[in-house]
Design an enzyme around this catalytic site. Structure first.
Site, PDB file in Angstrom:
ATOM      1  N   ARG A  33      42.045  37.639  47.927  1.00 38.93           N
ATOM      2  CA  ARG A  33      41.594  39.032  47.909  1.00 38.93           C
ATOM      3  C   ARG A  33      40.287  39.223  48.679  1.00 38.93           C
ATOM      4  O   ARG A  33      39.995  40.330  49.138  1.00 38.93           O
ATOM      5  CB  ARG A  33      41.433  39.502  46.462  1.00 38.93           C
ATOM      6  CG  ARG A  33      42.764  39.860  45.821  1.00 38.93           C
ATOM      7  CD  ARG A  33      42.595  40.306  44.389  1.00 38.93           C
ATOM      8  NE  ARG A  33      43.785  40.971  43.892  1.00 38.93           N
ATOM      9  CZ  ARG A  33      43.920  41.408  42.647  1.00 38.93           C
ATOM     10  NH1 ARG A  33      42.948  41.228  41.768  1.00 38.93           N
ATOM     11  NH2 ARG A  33      45.034  42.013  42.267  1.00 38.93           N
ATOM     12  N   LYS A 200      57.098  40.533  31.168  1.00 40.50           N
ATOM     13  CA  LYS A 200      57.138  41.797  30.446  1.00 40.50           C
ATOM     14  C   LYS A 200      58.087  42.827  31.020  1.00 40.50           C
ATOM     15  O   LYS A 200      57.883  43.341  32.117  1.00 40.50           O
ATOM     16  CB  LYS A 200      55.735  42.383  30.380  1.00 40.50           C
ATOM     17  CG  LYS A 200      54.844  41.660  29.398  1.00 40.50           C
ATOM     18  CD  LYS A 200      53.675  42.531  29.067  1.00 40.50           C
ATOM     19  CE  LYS A 200      53.060  42.142  27.749  1.00 40.50           C
ATOM     20  NZ  LYS A 200      51.915  42.982  27.440  1.00 40.50           N
ATOM     21  N   GLY A 356      50.050  38.117  41.096  1.00 41.28           N
ATOM     22  CA  GLY A 356      49.206  36.929  41.094  1.00 41.28           C
ATOM     23  C   GLY A 356      49.993  35.656  40.819  1.00 41.28           C
ATOM     24  O   GLY A 356      49.808  34.635  41.492  1.00 41.28           O
ATOM     25  N   GLY A 380      49.617  45.057  39.155  1.00 44.42           N
ATOM     26  CA  GLY A 380      50.031  46.333  38.549  1.00 44.42           C
ATOM     27  C   GLY A 380      50.084  47.466  39.560  1.00 44.42           C
ATOM     28  O   GLY A 380      50.977  48.325  39.498  1.00 44.42           O
TER      29      GLY A 380
END
Ligand code: ADP
Ligand code: 3PG
Ligand code: MG
Length: 399
Positions: A33, A200, A356, A380
């Site tokens: 990043r 998830k 990630g 996200g």
């Protein structure tokens, strides 16, 4: 506004980045990043701007030194040197805002100087999108550049309220991310295959539904989230994690697909009896997992079926490992997927990755990021973009 249209000469530029990177023993463990923002930094410095860098790191409760940007400053300084960027210094400013001392420090900055402000989340107002904090920050600069792609889904002061107060533009990284992900969402070369893994369902179901609505050719469901899908079909998954609250919505989604084969679940699994002591794994014959056993990775049938779809695709979007990559040898399924997707890139398929842990999976497979068309810096944010949501950080710049 485009970055090229912002007047920069001798201006003070507030550059919001997402330097929320993984740290290990007080050092930056994954610099992607930071590296990804260097072209924009170079552009600003070559135009003789002074640069005030803003970022968050982690989710601190108050001013906790564990979440200091100090290790990031060190890594950034070494890149600036290595890449021979024309800067006159790079340091960390520990203050919170608004404050008279910070204003004084910024006013004394030299041309080409880079000042990193300490973790934005040390300010109580950041996550509350506080107007007073945004105003205090706005007073430090002449203009604002949004380069924090990974944070664009957060309506926080530095992402939402701040750019509304200054002439603002996206940085080159954000421009590129938006361009590639817009293509994936609105105009992907077909067949278009989406591969979703990870844990998830709640994080990813919105994106799955949006892709199906937009006519994706195949959605391959590979990670632990597949257990909730299998469960919704009455298939036993043993001790594997199921998100019980989501079984209903997933079941409805499966019903709407009505056996169309656009949604393909894991076909088999590597399973173990004890997650904490995962010895003697065995492979299942089909999608069911016996009581007392837990899924750890996809099996050979799944890899064959997923591999066939990947080999035909002209666009692939992949987010989330298909197995527990942290525990050997259960990274193997994800490594094989990574190799298949990389091979497809060579055949001119548009291959886009995000997340990630997905980046971690390709590095475990010893495959370079350059083997894919685009590796997103967002987690996200990438998923919410692909859900078709308007991200607060994009709306604030496009106002
Ligand atoms: P990303 O960071 O790429 O978006 P996620 O955070 O959604 O990915 O998911 C990563 C996690 O998913 C990993 O920690 C991995 O252990 C877990 N995972 C993937 N497949 C399985 C599985 N079959 N069983 C349990 N955990 C899994
Ligand atoms: C990320 O790593 O996804 C971004 O930096 C956002 O971090 P957050 O989920 O703590 O807001
Ligand atoms: Mg993750």
């Amino acid at each position: 506004m485009k970055l090229q249209q912002l007047p920069l000469n001798n201006k003070r530029v507030l550059l919001r980045v997402d330097y929320n990177v993984a740290l290990e023993n007080g050092r930056v463990a994954e610099p992607k990043r930071i590296e990804a923002t260097l072209p924009t930094l170079r552009y600003l410095l070559e135009r003789k701007a002074t640069v005030i860098v803003l970022s968050h790191l982690g989710r601190p409760k108050g001013q906790d030194v564990q979440f200091s940007l100090k290790p990031v400053t060190e890594t950034l300084a070494s890149y600036l040197k290595k890449e021979k960027l024309p800067h006159s210094g790079c340091s960390l400013w520990p203050g919170t805002y608004p404050s008279a001392e910070t204003k004084k420090r910024v006013d004394s900055m030299e041309e080409g100087e880079i000042l990193l402000l300490e973790n934005l989340r040390f300010n109580a107002g950041e996550e509350k999108n506080d107007a007073a904090l945004a105003k205090g920050l706005a007073e430090l600069g002449d203009c604002f550049v949004q380069e924090a792609f990974g944070a664009l889904h957060r309506a926080h002061a530095s992402v939402d309220a701040l750019p509304r107060q200054l002439p603002s533009a996206f940085g080159f990284l954000v421009e590129k991310e938006i361009e590639v992900l817009t293509k994936v969402l609105t105009n992907p070369p077909k067949p278009f295959v989406v591969l979703l893994g990870g844990v998830k369902v709640s994080d990813k179901i919105g994106a799955i539904e949006n892709f199906l609505k937009r006519g994706v050719d195949k959605v391959l469901v590979g990670g632990a989230l597949a257990y909730t899908f299998l469960s919704s079909q009455g298939i036993g998954v043993g001790q594997s994690p199921v998100e019980k609250d989501w079984v209903g919505r997933v079941g409805e989604l499966m019903k709407r697909q009505n056996g169309s084969r656009r949604l393909i679940l894991r076909q088999d699994h590597w399973i173990v009896q004890d997650f904490k002591n995962p010895t003697n794994p065995k492979v299942t014959d089909g999608p069911g997992i016996p009581e007392g056993w837990e899924g750890m990775d996809v099996g050979p049938k799944t890899l064959e079926v997923f591999g066939r779809e990947i080999a035909q695709a002209k666009t692939i979007f992949w987010n989330g490992p298909v197995g527990v990559i942290e525990v050997a040898p259960f990274e193997k399924g994800s490594s094989q997927i990574a190799a298949l997707v990389a091979a497809q890139t060579k055949k001119r398929t548009l291959t886009v990755l995000g997340g990630g842990d997905t980046i971690h999976a390709i590095s475990k497979a010893k495959i370079s990021e350059t083997a894919f068309s685009h590796v997103s810096t967002g987690g996200g944010a990438t998923i919410e973009f692909l859900e078709g949501k308007t991200l607060p950080g994009i709306a604030a710049i496009q106002q």
